[in-house]
Design a protein around this motif. Sequence first.
Motif, mmCIF file in Angstrom:
data_model
loop_
_atom_site.group_PDB
_atom_site.id
_atom_site.type_symbol
_atom_site.label_atom_id
_atom_site.label_comp_id
_atom_site.label_asym_id
_atom_site.label_seq_id
_atom_site.Cartn_x
_atom_site.Cartn_y
_atom_site.Cartn_z
ATOM 1 N N TYR A 45 0.960 -1.235 -0.076
ATOM 2 C CA TYR A 45 -0.088 -0.098 0.093
ATOM 3 C C TYR A 45 0.970 1.158 0.162
ATOM 4 O O TYR A 45 0.487 2.205 -0.718
ATOM 5 C CB TYR A 45 -0.916 0.113 1.248
ATOM 6 N N LEU B 298 1.685 4.554 -2.808
ATOM 7 C CA LEU B 298 1.355 5.956 -2.370
ATOM 8 C C LEU B 298 2.796 6.676 -3.192
ATOM 9 O O LEU B 298 2.501 7.729 -3.290
ATOM 10 C CB LEU B 298 1.270 6.166 -0.863
ATOM 11 N N LEU C 5 2.368 8.449 -6.145
ATOM 12 C CA LEU C 5 1.745 9.728 -6.033
ATOM 13 C C LEU C 5 2.586 10.788 -5.465
ATOM 14 O O LEU C 5 2.288 12.051 -5.859
ATOM 15 C CB LEU C 5 0.446 9.431 -4.985
ATOM 16 N N THR C 6 3.145 10.650 -4.234
ATOM 17 C CA THR C 6 4.054 11.615 -3.573
ATOM 18 C C THR C 6 5.022 10.802 -2.670
ATOM 19 O O THR C 6 5.293 9.713 -2.778
ATOM 20 C CB THR C 6 2.971 12.679 -3.033
ATOM 21 N N ILE C 7 5.755 11.873 -1.840
ATOM 22 C CA ILE C 7 6.890 11.351 -1.083
ATOM 23 C C ILE C 7 5.787 10.622 -0.093
ATOM 24 O O ILE C 7 5.016 11.218 0.540
ATOM 25 C CB ILE C 7 7.553 12.763 -0.565
ATOM 26 N N VAL C 8 6.556 9.476 0.691
ATOM 27 C CA VAL C 8 5.910 8.633 1.633
ATOM 28 C C VAL C 8 7.086 8.603 2.667
ATOM 29 O O VAL C 8 6.676 8.933 3.910
ATOM 30 C CB VAL C 8 5.501 7.477 1.118
ATOM 31 N N GLY C 9 8.220 8.353 2.626
ATOM 32 C CA GLY C 9 9.197 8.197 3.427
ATOM 33 C C GLY C 9 9.419 6.674 3.923
ATOM 34 O O GLY C 9 8.456 6.004 3.539
ATOM 35 N N ILE D 280 8.820 4.170 6.154
ATOM 36 C CA ILE D 280 7.805 3.946 7.167
ATOM 37 C C ILE D 280 7.692 2.337 7.960
ATOM 38 O O ILE D 280 7.655 1.457 7.027
ATOM 39 C CB ILE D 280 6.279 4.149 6.818
ATOM 40 N N THR E 54 4.599 2.035 12.573
ATOM 41 C CA THR E 54 4.014 3.274 12.335
ATOM 42 C C THR E 54 2.885 3.261 11.729
ATOM 43 O O THR E 54 1.934 4.157 11.809
ATOM 44 C CB THR E 54 5.388 4.197 11.773
ATOM 45 N N PHE E 55 2.790 2.529 10.443
ATOM 46 C CA PHE E 55 1.489 2.361 9.482
ATOM 47 C C PHE E 55 0.439 1.677 10.416
ATOM 48 O O PHE E 55 -0.520 2.379 10.581
ATOM 49 C CB PHE E 55 1.943 1.143 8.632
ATOM 50 N N GLN F 121 -0.917 4.529 12.893
ATOM 51 C CA GLN F 121 -1.739 5.546 12.252
ATOM 52 C C GLN F 121 -3.206 5.059 11.682
ATOM 53 O O GLN F 121 -4.472 5.656 11.792
ATOM 54 C CB GLN F 121 -1.051 6.154 10.927
ATOM 55 N N ASP G 32 -5.787 11.781 -2.513
ATOM 56 C CA ASP G 32 -4.847 10.647 -2.416
ATOM 57 C C ASP G 32 -5.359 9.423 -3.410
ATOM 58 O O ASP G 32 -5.493 8.426 -3.044
ATOM 59 C CB ASP G 32 -4.399 10.191 -1.170
ATOM 60 N N PHE H 91 6.916 21.151 4.802
ATOM 61 C CA PHE H 91 7.925 20.138 4.395
ATOM 62 C C PHE H 91 7.324 19.304 3.184
ATOM 63 O O PHE H 91 6.088 19.108 3.119
ATOM 64 C CB PHE H 91 8.595 19.189 5.479
ATOM 65 N N ASP H 92 8.114 18.421 2.614
ATOM 66 C CA ASP H 92 7.970 17.564 1.645
ATOM 67 C C ASP H 92 7.775 16.059 2.388
ATOM 68 O O ASP H 92 7.582 14.948 1.961
ATOM 69 C CB ASP H 92 8.666 17.335 0.390
#
Lengths: 197, 197
Positions: free
Chosen positions: A64, A68, A71-75, A77, A81-82, A85, A133, A196-197
């Motif tokens: 998952y 993402l 689409l964009t920055i996730v980092g 993880i 942590t997942f 959230q 998203d 921030f990104d």
Amino acid sequence: MSCIQDTECRENGNKEEYLFSPEVLTNLDSRDFRGDYKNGISPLKPGPDLCARPLSSGDYDKGYLDLLTELTIVGDISRDTFLNQFYKMKAYGDNYYIIVIEDLSKNRIIGTATLVIEKKFIHHVSSRARVEDVVVSGEYRGLQLGKVLLDILVCLSKKMGSYKVSLECKDHNVKFYEQFGFEKAPEQNFMHIRYFD
Amino acid sequence: MSCIQDTECRENGNKEEYLFSPEVLTNLDSRDFRGDYKNGISPLKPGPDLCARPLSSGDYDKGYLDLLTELTIVGDISRDTFLNQFYKMKAYGDNYYIIVIEDLSKNRIIGTATLVIEKKFIHHVSSRARVEDVVVSGEYRGLQLGKVLLDILVCLSKKMGSYKVSLECKDHNVKFYEQFGFEKAPEQNFMHIRYFD
């Protein structure tokens, strides 16, 4: 039987939990779907081996977060942590509706979109819904899956009793969203501060 | 002593509860405030007899909903309906930050703005903040109170660790929001479907 109702899709291991009840999706009124589909595709039957359902606690292992990143920055993880959230969102109960499309033949999440419900005092103490998203994995584009995701979310926003549903999109996606009834709001400017990104 | 810390403002009857802890506001770093104020006004000292604080369960009787009618349609809302929505928002804990400005000399709510926090998986499992429902009562305009409200919310969005804060506004308000660092997002279109007013 629609994919969302499929037991295989629903119970993939004992410990998995959905972000919200799959019945929320199966109870949608298909007459409200607006997308113009070809090849027998529909929101509840998105294609062979494909399943549209709520995000699950097990989707960390089904890519998952990798999806993402398209689409964009996730980092970077961790699973903890997942899950932290995920369970915060789930505890809210009626705020976060993240749907995913799984390719059951590969156990991979290949599409996702989110509907966020914001409670309001205005407009008869109703709510406002937002589409966020939206992404379909590169190799699955052209299969009407973006349409499937949006159709489900727009139906859901109506069912939730929201007074409106909104989104922000790039110029080249305006036409895509218009098919579901979205209109550019006149004289509305979208402004932001980026920390921030 | 700032108004938010004022006991008179904080405990107006035994049964009142705040939507969130007032310490969230008093703990903001005043060095982050960006508005250019005149006449000794600041976010924590919005003016004589004026108090900026979280929405309270008692604000139904102080005209909070009347104030919102200056922004848009609200409808005929009973105290129970108001309180039901208030406590749903409060139960979320860290999602809804509605601040109000009270004229203590009249026990009236004369300004309000909302910061909504949306949890994300993207951007390092952070959050996105949104400014919503900003209004200052007609007879109190020109007193820098919109600036006070925005300064507090923008500071709050930074403190919450959101990767960005955003809003939608009419053309004539773009300049107002620019003073806090908001920029028009390039090529972003705001689209919506309206279900009812």
